[in-house]
Design an enzyme around this catalytic site. Structure first.
Site: not given
Length: 454
Positions: A265, A307-309, A355, A382-383, A412
């Site tokens: 994180g 656990e870095p990603g 978000y 279409c949003e 991501y």
């Protein structure tokens, strides 16, 4: 170009940007747009840097360290192989991610399996592959894991115990948004360390059951407090809670868990001027916290894992688009905002719509006008919420056909991509030493239609 762009991104005198020696105009002509462009050398450097920082910090304490690359950020066969070649293990969270890591040749012993709702098939595959650890997320999962081990044990034989870590929630609320904060009580992950009236907690109950089960071998205790964290204080508080739980378990059962995993994180820079969480700083701070807490508790320092990603892959990648419609819109306060539409959008980066995640963009195919204007980069879906960059200053002469890049999309972007509006997903193109290599090819309309049985 500096943060938040990939390490080897350079703007030339002609205004065009090159990444690792590859002109983005040439890449767009060859591969089309949109495309994720991944700087391989930057990925490898960041992977080594994180591993080295933690090994050095905890090495002073005589403690071993394992760094797992969190595949959920972005995983492909090549990326899993790169991570392992740089001395990292690979953390997976589904059977699909596990399949990719195995296809990459990562040994089962160097793979971890997460997941709050693992299927029986995923548990079976992990056991058959000999994964180095299964991170248990619930009491029910413990029962199913015990049953799976028994199924593989011959009558009368001693079971080969499954290596288990128990994921706990410490109550620490960290991360940039509610959806990516994962250690507060009211959410789906882990088992709470909070003590009930009977003096126990769900976390302690699970740990004691692992210690008592011959089918299981307790590796340690796992904590992950959130994502995109820029303040390291949360890690220190969570580490203290986990180490105290470890000491309490030893007092109750005589079993001192050999390992503690403090998750990942670590935040990165998404906008110019933002300061990412420095791996060396967080490693040193956590080593100090762990050493002091263990001394206070009278317990030896455990083996540590992380656990870095995002912190590894996020800054290494940009998304390259072609500009289409450019439309000035007058706002209520009289200002004019330029809506710059690109040939991708929320199907290749859902985070801004999901978000409100901030991103930065720039024209990368030419020198733009000296004057800049307030702009919003939007997609073709279409949003009305199909926003790629909420607010950015772009050259006043931005026009259809320009190449526009959005920085720090490695984490991501492709992992959460969709086919909304039946838009095929972009390719992932690695660049290194002036050469390109397609890691994940572009989807086609034939790919979409092949799934439709009519």
């Amino acid at each position: 170009m500096g943060l938040p762009w990939p390490a080897h991104a350079v703007r030339g005198a002609d205004g065009a940007v090159r990444v690792a020696g590859v002109d983005l105009r040439d890449l767009a002509a060859e591969q089309g747009t949109p495309a994720y462009v991944l700087d391989e050398a930057a990925f490898r450097s960041r992977a080594r840097g994180v591993r080295t920082a933690f090994e050095k910090a905890f090495g002073h304490l005589g403690a071993g360290v394992d760094v797992y690359y969190a595949g959920k950020a972005f995983l492909s066969v090549a990326v899993a192989r790169w991570a392992h070649e740089e001395g990292l293990r690979v953390d997976t969270s589904t059977g699909g991610e596990l399949a990719v890591a195995l296809r990459a040749g990562v040994p089962g012993a160097d793979i971890g399996l997460h997941g709050n709702n693992k299927s029986d098939a995923e548990i079976a595959r992990a056991l058959d592959a000999g994964v180095g650890r299964i991170i248990v997320d619930s009491l029910g999962e413990l029962d199913r894991l015990v049953a799976a081990v028994r199924e593989r044990t011959a009558d009368g034989a001693e079971p080969a115990p499954a290596p288990v870590m128990v994921r706990v929630t410490t109550g620490v609320h960290a991360g940039g948004h509610e959806y990516i904060s994962t250690a507060h009580e009211d959410q789906k992950f882990g088992l709470s360390v909070a003590t009930a009236a009977d003096g126990t907690s769900p976390a302690m109950t699970a740990l004691e059951r692992v210690v008592a089960a011959p089918e299981l071998r307790l590796l340690g205790i796992h904590s992950h407090i959130g994502s995109q964290i820029l303040d390291p204080e949360g890690f220190a508080v969570a580490a203290g809670a986990v180490l105290r739980l470890r000491a309490e378990l030893a007092a109750r059962t005589g079993c001192l868990a050999p390992e503690v995993d403090l998750g990942g994180g670590f935040g990165i820079a998404y906008l110019p001027g933002e300061v990412p969480l420095d791996p060396e700083r967080i490693a040193k701070d956590l080593a100090t916290t762990v050493d002091a807490t263990c001394a206070e508790l009278g317990t030896p320092v455990p083996r540590l894992s992380f656990e870095p990603g995002r912190a590894i892959v996020g800054p290494t990648t940009l998304t390259l688009y072609t500009v289409g419609t450019v439309k000035p819109v007058t706002l209520e306060d009289g200002r004019v905002r330029l809506y710059v539409s690109v040939d991708g959008g929320m199907s290749d980066n859902i985070r801004p719509a999901l978000y409100g995640a901030p991103y930065h963009a720039a024209v990368v195919s030419r020198t733009g006008a000296a004057r800049t204007v307030l702009a919003r980069v939007v997609g073709k879906h279409c949003e009305s919420g199909d926003i790629v960059v909420h607010e950015v200053q772009l050259p006043a002469d931005v026009a259809p056909g320009d190449l526009l890049a959005v920085a720090a999309t490695g984490a991501y972007g492709r992992s959460m991509a969709s086919n909304y509006n039946h838009v095929p997903r972009p390719p992932v193109v690695a660049v290194r030493d002036g050469a390109t290599r397609v890691l994940v090819r572009r989807e086609t309309e034939d790919d979409l239609l092949a799934l439709d049985l009519g």
